[in-house]
Design a protein around this motif. Structure first.
Motif, short mmCIF file in Angstrom:
data_model
loop_
_atom_site.label_atom_id
_atom_site.label_comp_id
_atom_site.label_asym_id
_atom_site.label_seq_id
_atom_site.Cartn_x
_atom_site.Cartn_y
_atom_site.Cartn_z
N ASN A 11 -4.34 0.10 15.17
CA ASN A 11 -3.08 -0.56 14.90
C ASN A 11 -3.31 -1.83 14.09
OD1 ASN A 11 -1.84 1.42 16.38
ND2 ASN A 11 -1.55 0.16 18.19
N ARG A 12 -2.34 -2.17 13.26
CA ARG A 12 -2.40 -3.40 12.47
C ARG A 12 -1.67 -4.50 13.24
NH1 ARG A 12 0.71 -2.40 7.42
NH2 ARG A 12 1.87 -1.04 8.78
N ILE A 41 1.59 -2.94 14.82
CA ILE A 41 2.20 -1.80 14.14
C ILE A 41 1.21 -0.64 14.13
CG2 ILE A 41 3.14 -1.00 11.94
CD1 ILE A 41 3.78 -3.99 11.41
N HIS A 61 -0.04 3.46 13.01
CA HIS A 61 -0.29 4.11 11.72
C HIS A 61 0.97 4.74 11.11
CE1 HIS A 61 -0.73 7.32 14.68
NE2 HIS A 61 -0.45 8.16 13.70
N ASN A 62 2.03 4.93 11.90
CA ASN A 62 3.30 5.46 11.40
C ASN A 62 4.27 4.35 10.98
OD1 ASN A 62 2.64 8.19 11.79
ND2 ASN A 62 3.21 8.05 13.94
N ASN A 63 3.77 3.12 10.89
CA ASN A 63 4.59 1.95 10.58
C ASN A 63 5.71 1.74 11.59
OD1 ASN A 63 3.11 1.05 8.45
ND2 ASN A 63 4.47 1.82 6.87
N GLU A 64 5.41 1.96 12.85
CA GLU A 64 6.36 1.70 13.93
C GLU A 64 5.86 0.52 14.74
OE1 GLU A 64 5.97 5.43 15.87
OE2 GLU A 64 7.57 6.37 14.70
N ASN A 93 11.69 -3.69 10.99
CA ASN A 93 11.69 -2.23 10.88
C ASN A 93 12.13 -1.78 9.50
OD1 ASN A 93 10.69 -1.04 13.26
ND2 ASN A 93 12.56 -1.56 14.35
N LEU A 125 9.26 -2.39 7.10
CA LEU A 125 8.17 -1.41 7.27
C LEU A 125 8.53 -0.05 6.68
CD1 LEU A 125 7.08 -2.33 10.89
CD2 LEU A 125 5.83 -2.77 8.79
N LYS A 126 9.79 0.34 6.73
CA LYS A 126 10.20 1.61 6.16
C LYS A 126 10.14 1.58 4.64
CE LYS A 126 13.01 3.03 10.01
NZ LYS A 126 14.34 3.27 10.56
N LYS A 148 8.06 -0.35 2.89
CA LYS A 148 6.65 -0.45 2.54
C LYS A 148 6.03 0.90 2.67
CE LYS A 148 2.64 -3.20 3.46
NZ LYS A 148 1.88 -3.94 4.37
#
Length: 86
Positions: free
Chosen positions: A4-5, A40, A42-45, A80, A83-84, A86
Protein backbone atom coordinates in the motif's frame (compact mmCIF):
# COMPACT_ATOMS: atom_id res chain seq x y z
CA UNK A 1 2.00 -8.74 -3.45
CA UNK A 2 1.78 -4.99 -3.92
CA UNK A 3 2.36 -2.79 -0.92
CA UNK A 4 0.00 0.00 0.00
CA UNK A 5 1.06 3.59 -0.63
CA UNK A 6 1.04 6.21 2.09
CA UNK A 7 0.19 9.83 1.39
CA UNK A 8 0.55 12.91 3.55
CA UNK A 9 -1.62 15.76 2.34
CA UNK A 10 -1.33 19.21 3.89
CA UNK A 11 -4.00 21.83 3.29
CA UNK A 12 -2.95 25.38 4.05
CA UNK A 13 -5.40 28.24 3.82
CA UNK A 14 -6.07 31.75 5.07
CA UNK A 15 -9.35 32.13 6.95
CA UNK A 16 -11.16 34.83 8.86
CA UNK A 17 -11.26 34.26 12.62
CA UNK A 18 -14.08 36.19 14.26
CA UNK A 19 -14.27 37.29 17.86
CA UNK A 20 -17.30 35.42 19.35
CA UNK A 21 -18.20 38.42 21.51
CA UNK A 22 -18.33 40.67 18.42
CA UNK A 23 -19.81 38.52 15.61
CA UNK A 24 -20.89 41.61 13.65
CA UNK A 25 -17.28 42.87 13.33
CA UNK A 26 -14.75 41.81 10.73
CA UNK A 27 -12.38 39.18 12.07
CA UNK A 28 -8.63 38.79 11.74
CA UNK A 29 -7.16 36.77 8.90
CA UNK A 30 -5.09 33.83 10.13
CA UNK A 31 -3.38 30.86 8.50
CA UNK A 32 -4.58 27.35 9.23
CA UNK A 33 -3.10 23.98 8.37
CA UNK A 34 -4.83 20.59 8.24
CA UNK A 35 -2.87 17.35 7.71
CA UNK A 36 -4.39 14.18 6.25
CA UNK A 37 -2.61 10.83 6.47
CA UNK A 38 -3.88 8.26 3.98
CA UNK A 39 -3.11 4.65 3.09
CA UNK A 40 -4.08 3.62 -0.46
CA UNK A 41 -4.13 0.08 -1.87
CA UNK A 42 -3.10 -1.05 -5.38
CA UNK A 43 -6.67 -0.40 -6.67
CA UNK A 44 -6.41 3.29 -5.64
CA UNK A 45 -8.91 2.78 -2.83
CA UNK A 46 -8.53 4.39 0.57
CA UNK A 47 -7.72 1.73 3.14
CA UNK A 48 -7.17 4.04 6.09
CA UNK A 49 -7.44 7.80 6.54
CA UNK A 50 -6.64 9.98 9.54
CA UNK A 51 -7.48 13.68 9.52
CA UNK A 52 -5.30 15.46 12.05
CA UNK A 53 -6.53 18.46 14.01
CA UNK A 54 -6.45 21.81 12.26
CA UNK A 55 -3.81 24.17 13.60
CA UNK A 56 -4.63 27.87 13.52
CA UNK A 57 -1.47 29.99 13.29
CA UNK A 58 -1.75 33.43 14.82
CA UNK A 59 1.01 35.95 15.40
CA UNK A 60 1.69 35.02 19.01
CA UNK A 61 0.23 31.54 19.39
CA UNK A 62 -0.94 28.35 17.70
CA UNK A 63 -4.30 26.81 18.48
CA UNK A 64 -5.33 23.24 17.68
CA UNK A 65 -8.96 22.79 16.60
CA UNK A 66 -10.76 19.49 16.05
CA UNK A 67 -12.01 18.61 12.55
CA UNK A 68 -15.71 17.77 12.31
CA UNK A 69 -17.01 14.56 10.77
CA UNK A 70 -18.60 16.50 7.87
CA UNK A 71 -15.22 17.96 6.95
CA UNK A 72 -13.56 14.54 7.23
CA UNK A 73 -16.14 13.07 4.83
CA UNK A 74 -15.59 15.99 2.45
CA UNK A 75 -11.82 15.37 2.45
CA UNK A 76 -12.45 11.68 1.77
CA UNK A 77 -14.79 12.39 -1.17
CA UNK A 78 -12.31 14.85 -2.70
CA UNK A 79 -9.43 12.40 -2.29
CA UNK A 80 -11.46 9.54 -3.82
CA UNK A 81 -12.23 11.70 -6.88
CA UNK A 82 -8.55 12.60 -7.19
CA UNK A 83 -7.51 8.95 -7.00
CA UNK A 84 -10.00 7.95 -9.70
CA UNK A 85 -8.65 10.64 -12.04
CA UNK A 86 -5.06 9.60 -11.38
Amino acid sequence: MTKNRHLLITIEEVVEKKNPSQPYMTGNHVAQTTSIYTEINHNNEIVNMVVDNTVVHEEEKEESVGVGSEDKELFKRILNKYLKIK
